[in-house]
Design a protein around this motif. Structure first.
Motif, short mmCIF file in Angstrom:
data_model
loop_
_atom_site.label_atom_id
_atom_site.label_comp_id
_atom_site.label_asym_id
_atom_site.label_seq_id
_atom_site.Cartn_x
_atom_site.Cartn_y
_atom_site.Cartn_z
N GLY A 138 0.78 -1.38 0.04
CA GLY A 138 0.06 0.04 0.10
C GLY A 138 0.70 1.31 0.19
O GLY A 138 0.16 2.31 0.08
N LEU A 139 2.22 1.22 -0.09
CA LEU A 139 2.98 2.27 0.14
C LEU A 139 2.89 3.32 -1.30
O LEU A 139 3.26 3.00 -2.48
N LEU A 140 2.34 4.60 -1.03
CA LEU A 140 2.32 5.49 -2.08
C LEU A 140 3.07 6.81 -1.91
O LEU A 140 3.36 7.23 -0.33
N PRO A 141 3.73 7.28 -2.82
CA PRO A 141 4.38 8.67 -2.57
C PRO A 141 3.35 9.84 -2.12
O PRO A 141 2.38 9.77 -2.29
N ALA A 142 4.09 10.58 -1.02
CA ALA A 142 3.32 11.95 -0.64
C ALA A 142 3.18 12.94 -1.76
O ALA A 142 2.12 13.55 -2.00
N LEU A 143 3.91 12.97 -2.86
CA LEU A 143 4.11 13.49 -3.97
C LEU A 143 4.49 12.97 -5.31
O LEU A 143 5.42 12.18 -5.15
N ALA A 184 -3.40 11.50 -12.72
CA ALA A 184 -3.15 12.70 -12.05
C ALA A 184 -4.50 13.51 -11.71
O ALA A 184 -4.82 14.08 -10.49
N ALA A 185 -5.39 13.55 -12.95
CA ALA A 185 -6.67 14.28 -12.30
C ALA A 185 -7.45 13.53 -11.58
O ALA A 185 -8.36 14.25 -10.73
N ALA A 186 -7.35 12.14 -11.35
CA ALA A 186 -8.27 11.53 -10.31
C ALA A 186 -7.66 11.59 -9.01
O ALA A 186 -8.55 11.62 -8.01
N ASP A 187 -6.45 12.09 -8.65
CA ASP A 187 -5.85 12.36 -7.40
C ASP A 187 -4.83 13.48 -7.34
O ASP A 187 -3.78 13.30 -7.21
N PRO A 188 -5.71 14.56 -7.41
CA PRO A 188 -4.88 15.97 -7.63
C PRO A 188 -3.94 16.14 -6.36
O PRO A 188 -2.93 17.03 -6.28
N GLY A 189 -4.36 15.66 -5.16
CA GLY A 189 -3.57 15.87 -3.82
C GLY A 189 -2.35 15.41 -3.96
O GLY A 189 -1.32 15.85 -3.24
N ARG A 190 -1.97 14.36 -4.74
CA ARG A 190 -0.87 13.58 -4.81
C ARG A 190 0.04 14.11 -5.73
O ARG A 190 1.49 13.96 -5.66
N TRP A 191 -0.67 14.43 -6.84
CA TRP A 191 0.08 14.49 -8.23
C TRP A 191 0.33 16.13 -8.32
O TRP A 191 -0.40 17.24 -8.04
N LEU A 192 1.59 16.45 -8.93
CA LEU A 192 1.97 17.65 -9.61
C LEU A 192 2.38 17.51 -11.14
O LEU A 192 3.14 16.88 -11.31
N ARG A 210 6.59 22.71 -4.22
CA ARG A 210 5.48 21.74 -3.79
C ARG A 210 6.06 20.90 -2.50
O ARG A 210 5.41 20.58 -1.70
N VAL A 211 7.41 20.72 -2.86
CA VAL A 211 8.20 19.69 -1.67
C VAL A 211 8.38 20.73 -0.66
O VAL A 211 8.14 20.06 0.68
N ALA A 212 8.41 21.84 -0.51
CA ALA A 212 8.65 23.04 0.50
C ALA A 212 7.24 22.87 1.36
O ALA A 212 7.28 23.16 2.43
N ALA A 213 6.36 23.00 0.53
CA ALA A 213 4.73 22.89 1.32
C ALA A 213 4.61 21.77 1.84
O ALA A 213 4.15 21.70 2.94
#
Length: 228
Positions: A138-143, A184-192, A210-213
């Motif tokens: 289940g491990l996914l990136p934060a970004l 990306a469109a389905a999960d904008p909180g994770r994607w840039l 984005r990483v700074a945020a």
């Protein structure tokens, strides 16, 4: 796909480190941007682990050669080889680094399998995603940074003999690009999502912001050595 993501997204939040992935077609500049982000974070005193899939471990090097440059393998075998590499990569390198508070920056992760094997190879995005999520518990990136580029433009940037995926054909690469954009469109909180035709330093600045945020770092702080 909504089921697995709804229950497993952002498992990294339980770990003290930060997990960042770069995705996109061949020639989009993922390796360059991963390196630049790593240099910036290292200059600010953070431990950074730069890695890639496939090939981020000793076993991964063997699997990378088999899946990209070895004898022909069918689509399902290809998907399973990538899942094997990813399971070992996460268990032996990624999770331990995140557990000790490092920033892990990877050139490709499981979204590539969903796009390339699920959509590009027509194995089914849902099936490949379930396999990939099971492989990494289940491990996914934060970004996840998507460097979006027309496949023809990406291919024109490549040098050397094409590997199995690079030579898969125009329609294959159009499907994989659209798969990335849809995810990306389905999960904008994770994607840039970034236009990969923009200058390298502009892209690097947007990634840093984005990483700074996510980390509380100051995105305006310079890269060690004064570069982008």
């Amino acid at each position: 796909m909504s089921g697995p993501r709804a229950t497993l997204t952002h498992v990294t939040s339980a770990l003290p480190g930060l997990f960042v992935s770069f995705e996109g077609g061949d020639g989009a500049g993922k390796s360059t941007q991963a390196r630049l982000l790593g240099e910036w974070l290292t200059g600010l005193g953070r431990e950074v682990v730069l890695t890639r899939e496939p090939g981020g471990t000793e076993l991964g090097h063997l699997l990378r050669d088999a899946v990209l440059h070895g004898d022909h393998v069918d689509a399902r075998t290809e998907a399973l080889l990538y899942a094997t590499d990813r399971a070992h990569h996460v268990a032996s390198l990624v999770r331990p680094a995140l557990a000790r508070g490092a920033v892990v920056v990877t050139d490709r992760y499981l979204d590539s399998s969903v796009a390339y094997q699920g959509s590009g190879r027509d194995l089914g995005a849902d099936e490949v995603e379930r396999l990939s999520l099971w492989a990494v518990d289940g491990l996914l990136p934060a970004l996840t940074v998507l460097l979006d580029l027309d496949p023809a433009a990406g291919m024109s940037r490549l040098t050397g003999d094409p590997d199995r995926l690079e030579s898969a054909g125009d329609e294959f690469h159009r499907r994989t690009r659209q798969a990335f954009l849809d995810r990306a469109a389905a999960d904008p909180g994770r994607w840039l999502v970034l236009d990969a035709t923009r200058p390298v330093d502009e892209l690097a600045a947007l990634v840093r912001a984005r990483v700074a945020a996510l980390t509380g770092l100051d995105a305006s702080l310079p890269v060690a050595g004064g570069g982008a």
